[in-house]
Design a protein around this motif. Sequence first.
Motif, PDB file in Angstrom:
ATOM      1  N   THR A   1       0.835  -1.190   0.000  1.00  0.00           N
ATOM      2  CA  THR A   1       0.000   0.000   0.000  1.00  0.00           C
ATOM      3  C   THR A   1       0.873   1.243   0.000  1.00  0.00           C
ATOM      4  OG1 THR A   1      -1.650  -1.188   1.297  1.00  0.00           O
ATOM      5  CG2 THR A   1      -1.876   1.184   1.182  1.00  0.00           C
ATOM      6  N   PHE A   2       0.582   2.185  -0.892  1.00  0.00           N
ATOM      7  CA  PHE A   2       1.388   3.399  -1.010  1.00  0.00           C
ATOM      8  C   PHE A   2       0.970   4.445   0.015  1.00  0.00           C
ATOM      9  CE2 PHE A   2       2.234   1.455  -5.051  1.00  0.00           C
ATOM     10  CZ  PHE A   2       3.554   1.791  -5.310  1.00  0.00           C
ATOM     11  N   SER A   3       1.935   5.266   0.390  1.00  0.00           N
ATOM     12  CA  SER A   3       1.679   6.367   1.310  1.00  0.00           C
ATOM     13  C   SER A   3       0.997   7.511   0.577  1.00  0.00           C
ATOM     14  CB  SER A   3       3.000   6.867   1.907  1.00  0.00           C
ATOM     15  OG  SER A   3       3.788   7.474   0.887  1.00  0.00           O
ATOM     16  N   VAL A   4       0.596   8.527   1.334  1.00  0.00           N
ATOM     17  CA  VAL A   4      -0.087   9.681   0.749  1.00  0.00           C
ATOM     18  C   VAL A   4       0.822  10.417  -0.227  1.00  0.00           C
ATOM     19  CG1 VAL A   4       0.593  11.219   2.654  1.00  0.00           C
ATOM     20  CG2 VAL A   4      -1.458  11.728   1.304  1.00  0.00           C
ATOM     21  N   THR A   5       2.131  10.349  -0.037  1.00  0.00           N
ATOM     22  CA  THR A   5       3.068  11.014  -0.939  1.00  0.00           C
ATOM     23  C   THR A   5       3.321  10.210  -2.212  1.00  0.00           C
ATOM     24  OG1 THR A   5       5.006   9.951   0.033  1.00  0.00           O
ATOM     25  CG2 THR A   5       4.269  12.022   1.035  1.00  0.00           C
ATOM     26  N   GLU A   6       2.982   8.921  -2.170  1.00  0.00           N
ATOM     27  CA  GLU A   6       3.234   7.962  -3.248  1.00  0.00           C
ATOM     28  C   GLU A   6       4.714   7.652  -3.420  1.00  0.00           C
ATOM     29  OE1 GLU A   6       1.393   9.497  -6.778  1.00  0.00           O
ATOM     30  OE2 GLU A   6      -0.626   9.434  -5.922  1.00  0.00           O
ATOM     31  N   ASN A   7       5.553   8.154  -2.512  1.00  0.00           N
ATOM     32  CA  ASN A   7       6.993   7.883  -2.588  1.00  0.00           C
ATOM     33  C   ASN A   7       7.392   6.681  -1.750  1.00  0.00           C
ATOM     34  OD1 ASN A   7       7.473  10.199  -4.202  1.00  0.00           O
ATOM     35  ND2 ASN A   7       7.482  11.483  -2.371  1.00  0.00           N
ATOM     36  N   SER A   8       6.484   6.199  -0.910  1.00  0.00           N
ATOM     37  CA  SER A   8       6.795   5.103  -0.001  1.00  0.00           C
ATOM     38  C   SER A   8       5.632   4.119   0.018  1.00  0.00           C
ATOM     39  CB  SER A   8       7.051   5.632   1.414  1.00  0.00           C
ATOM     40  OG  SER A   8       8.092   6.586   1.417  1.00  0.00           O
ATOM     41  N   PHE A   9       5.919   2.903   0.478  1.00  0.00           N
ATOM     42  CA  PHE A   9       4.851   1.930   0.648  1.00  0.00           C
ATOM     43  C   PHE A   9       5.218   0.987   1.793  1.00  0.00           C
ATOM     44  CE2 PHE A   9       7.722  -0.038  -2.403  1.00  0.00           C
ATOM     45  CZ  PHE A   9       7.791  -1.356  -2.000  1.00  0.00           C
ATOM     46  N   LYS A  10       4.198   0.294   2.303  1.00  0.00           N
ATOM     47  CA  LYS A  10       4.440  -0.705   3.334  1.00  0.00           C
ATOM     48  C   LYS A  10       3.695  -1.975   2.969  1.00  0.00           C
ATOM     49  CE  LYS A  10       0.821   0.655   6.676  1.00  0.00           C
ATOM     50  NZ  LYS A  10       0.570   1.096   8.064  1.00  0.00           N
ATOM     51  N   ALA A  11       4.098  -3.085   3.592  1.00  0.00           N
ATOM     52  CA  ALA A  11       3.507  -4.382   3.267  1.00  0.00           C
ATOM     53  C   ALA A  11       3.800  -5.350   4.393  1.00  0.00           C
ATOM     54  CB  ALA A  11       4.087  -4.914   1.953  1.00  0.00           C
ATOM     55  N   TYR A  12       2.995  -6.414   4.458  1.00  0.00           N
ATOM     56  CA  TYR A  12       3.356  -7.539   5.308  1.00  0.00           C
ATOM     57  C   TYR A  12       4.498  -8.270   4.615  1.00  0.00           C
ATOM     58  CZ  TYR A  12      -1.168  -6.846   7.611  1.00  0.00           C
ATOM     59  OH  TYR A  12      -2.228  -6.325   8.291  1.00  0.00           O
ATOM     60  N   GLY A  13       5.471  -8.729   5.408  1.00  0.00           N
ATOM     61  CA  GLY A  13       6.608  -9.405   4.802  1.00  0.00           C
ATOM     62  C   GLY A  13       7.080 -10.581   5.627  1.00  0.00           C
ATOM     63  N   GLY A  14       7.835 -11.469   4.987  1.00  0.00           N
ATOM     64  CA  GLY A  14       8.371 -12.637   5.673  1.00  0.00           C
ATOM     65  C   GLY A  14       8.127 -13.899   4.882  1.00  0.00           C
ATOM     66  N   ASP A  15       8.768 -14.991   5.299  1.00  0.00           N
ATOM     67  CA  ASP A  15       8.619 -16.255   4.582  1.00  0.00           C
ATOM     68  C   ASP A  15       7.217 -16.828   4.733  1.00  0.00           C
ATOM     69  OD1 ASP A  15      11.216 -16.223   3.643  1.00  0.00           O
ATOM     70  OD2 ASP A  15      12.007 -17.213   5.429  1.00  0.00           O
ATOM     71  N   LYS A  16       6.602 -16.643   5.914  1.00  0.00           N
ATOM     72  CA  LYS A  16       5.240 -17.099   6.135  1.00  0.00           C
ATOM     73  C   LYS A  16       4.387 -15.864   6.355  1.00  0.00           C
ATOM     74  CE  LYS A  16       2.364 -20.224   8.876  1.00  0.00           C
ATOM     75  NZ  LYS A  16       2.317 -21.158  10.034  1.00  0.00           N
ATOM     76  N   ILE A  17       3.680 -15.447   5.313  1.00  0.00           N
ATOM     77  CA  ILE A  17       2.966 -14.178   5.354  1.00  0.00           C
ATOM     78  C   ILE A  17       1.573 -14.355   5.950  1.00  0.00           C
ATOM     79  CG2 ILE A  17       1.946 -12.361   3.940  1.00  0.00           C
ATOM     80  CD1 ILE A  17       4.229 -12.598   2.053  1.00  0.00           C
ATOM     81  N   SER A  18       1.245 -13.483   6.892  1.00  0.00           N
ATOM     82  CA  SER A  18      -0.106 -13.374   7.417  1.00  0.00           C
ATOM     83  C   SER A  18      -0.259 -11.956   7.932  1.00  0.00           C
ATOM     84  CB  SER A  18      -0.354 -14.386   8.547  1.00  0.00           C
ATOM     85  OG  SER A  18       0.225 -13.929   9.757  1.00  0.00           O
ATOM     86  N   THR A  19      -1.442 -11.639   8.440  1.00  0.00           N
ATOM     87  CA  THR A  19      -1.648 -10.307   8.983  1.00  0.00           C
ATOM     88  C   THR A  19      -0.958 -10.114  10.328  1.00  0.00           C
ATOM     89  OG1 THR A  19      -3.750 -11.012   9.958  1.00  0.00           O
ATOM     90  CG2 THR A  19      -3.840  -9.990   7.783  1.00  0.00           C
ATOM     91  N   LYS A  20      -0.275 -11.161  10.812  1.00  0.00           N
ATOM     92  CA  LYS A  20       0.548 -11.036  12.012  1.00  0.00           C
ATOM     93  C   LYS A  20       2.024 -10.872  11.662  1.00  0.00           C
ATOM     94  CE  LYS A  20      -2.407 -13.574  15.266  1.00  0.00           C
ATOM     95  NZ  LYS A  20      -2.484 -14.707  16.230  1.00  0.00           N
ATOM     96  N   SER A  21       2.334 -10.848  10.381  1.00  0.00           N
ATOM     97  CA  SER A  21       3.720 -10.715   9.945  1.00  0.00           C
ATOM     98  C   SER A  21       4.266  -9.330  10.273  1.00  0.00           C
ATOM     99  CB  SER A  21       3.826 -10.957   8.434  1.00  0.00           C
ATOM    100  OG  SER A  21       3.408 -12.244   8.085  1.00  0.00           O
ATOM    101  N   ASP A  22       5.594  -9.216  10.203  1.00  0.00           N
ATOM    102  CA  ASP A  22       6.224  -7.910  10.375  1.00  0.00           C
ATOM    103  C   ASP A  22       5.747  -6.959   9.282  1.00  0.00           C
ATOM    104  OD1 ASP A  22       7.602  -9.027  12.439  1.00  0.00           O
ATOM    105  OD2 ASP A  22       9.531  -9.146  11.390  1.00  0.00           O
ATOM    106  N   LEU A  23       5.759  -5.664   9.586  1.00  0.00           N
ATOM    107  CA  LEU A  23       5.451  -4.643   8.599  1.00  0.00           C
ATOM    108  C   LEU A  23       6.756  -4.141   8.001  1.00  0.00           C
ATOM    109  CD1 LEU A  23       2.695  -2.630  10.493  1.00  0.00           C
ATOM    110  CD2 LEU A  23       2.402  -4.342   8.719  1.00  0.00           C
ATOM    111  N   LYS A  24       6.883  -4.255   6.705  1.00  0.00           N
ATOM    112  CA  LYS A  24       8.074  -3.778   6.014  1.00  0.00           C
ATOM    113  C   LYS A  24       7.780  -2.424   5.378  1.00  0.00           C
ATOM    114  CE  LYS A  24      10.565  -8.043   4.945  1.00  0.00           C
ATOM    115  NZ  LYS A  24      11.277  -8.783   3.881  1.00  0.00           N
TER     116      LYS A  24
END
Length: 499
Positions: A92-115
């Motif tokens: 998902t992109f930020s309001v500036t559209e210059n950055s984004f974040k996502a769930y990440g890791g080998d086993k992805i779920s909504t409990k995964s780290d935020l990258k």
Amino acid sequence: MKRILLCLSLFTSTYLSAQTVIVEEQYEKKNEPTGFRYLPNSKKFVIFKGETLPIGVVDYETIFFMTKSAYSFDENGTKSTLFESEKLANCTFSVTENSFKAYGGDKISTKSDLKYYLDNVYNGSIKKDDIKNSNSNYFGFINSNNNFTARAWESFDRLFFNSLFFSSFNDFYDLGFTNQKGKDKINFEKDELYLEVFDLKSNQKNRVKLETPKLDLLKGNSLIESMHGVTFSCRLKANDTFDMVTKSLSTEQNETTIYKTTYDIQGKKIKDVALKLNLKDNFFVLSSCGAGYVDNFVWDVQAVNNYYEDSNNGDMYVYGIYTNKKSKIHKGFDPVGFYIFKFDKDGNKIWESINPLKDKYFEDVCCGLSFKLNLFGYNGKLLFTNSVNEATEFSNYAVIDKTSGNVLKMNRVNYNNTTSFARTRAFVNNTYDKEGLKNKAFSPVSFVAMDLSPTMDSYLKTIPSKGNAVYFETIFSDQGIWLVETDNKEYYKVLLFKE
């Protein structure tokens, strides 16, 4: 004969110049399209690619698509790589559209780290538990058609299949709200309000107490009391400011005010703006346009209207529908038209455009849950759409001049909701069709796009009706109409139509 050939040549060159194939690719195993996003500030179209994950147990941790790469394309089809060889979900992109974040890791779920990828470069990960108590849902989210939705409870299928993060972050911070006890459940009238600021570069968190807007502006005998109490929504402006938005509605239901308070990231109040609307002899009704929230299918005062803000100059366009018969705000109603009010960045009204819709089917709509309102920026103008999903499915639309508020074009388009097109999971998952376009499925606003763009309409008729069903989505922009086309099995394609 030469004249005929010349005419054909001119027609072909005009047709080709009016549309551009941005990208066209075949599906590859474990490298299929998983999502898309148009970035209005950057004026680029982003395609995410990866693989479909096993469905497993459907719960709040389920992720259906793993994203491995992302590419952006400008209006000429020039390609840029955002990232490759990753394992991410819900980018998902930020309001500036210059950055984004996502769930990440080998086993992805909504409990995964935020990258977090700041300026599209990997910055680091944050444990979900570190920011889970920061209530970010007050910041709403931006959907794939670039409409802002504030604090809306999503339906089950949208929550899982089109899930996006709330729009609470920029190039430096991720934000949320808590009360004086650090809890995310906030009573806006009784609690102290704190802004939770997570510094993405230092990986540190800070709490800032906010001065809340004056509640006497939102309560009183002359105003309708909200069933859920006074509440608010927020919109990030850029890297250093955000708006807190509240609303009031008069007991006569012909006056409403949007109060917009701008804060900096340190919690300092910078500016108050009030957008005042008056319908005189008509009445505001609940509009399904992402401005409120749903609780047991009851819409509240916050859902009376929504606004579209021009990022170039700060002009604001408030839009919704109205009726000519006063009724209880939470009960059924018979709408008769739509309105758009334009304000400058200081809240001064520039024009109002109140337009009846002489349409029996529209006037028979009984409640705000039956339709969806949108306001788009389109080719330097405004495009208002009202899509109805009842026994008869249709969209009313109007093209509005930004300078005067005059209606340049207005029409109504019909279509059908055909559940035979429904998919459990798909890159594009729409279920509406139209006579004359066999074996093709669209979103409601796609039919508006066909009516506005003869070139697009002609192109769609060239696609064979046999074989796999073909699915389409459209996005309106000042560059034209972006069309996403796919059979969800073998190929996908993005085109841009300019008129």
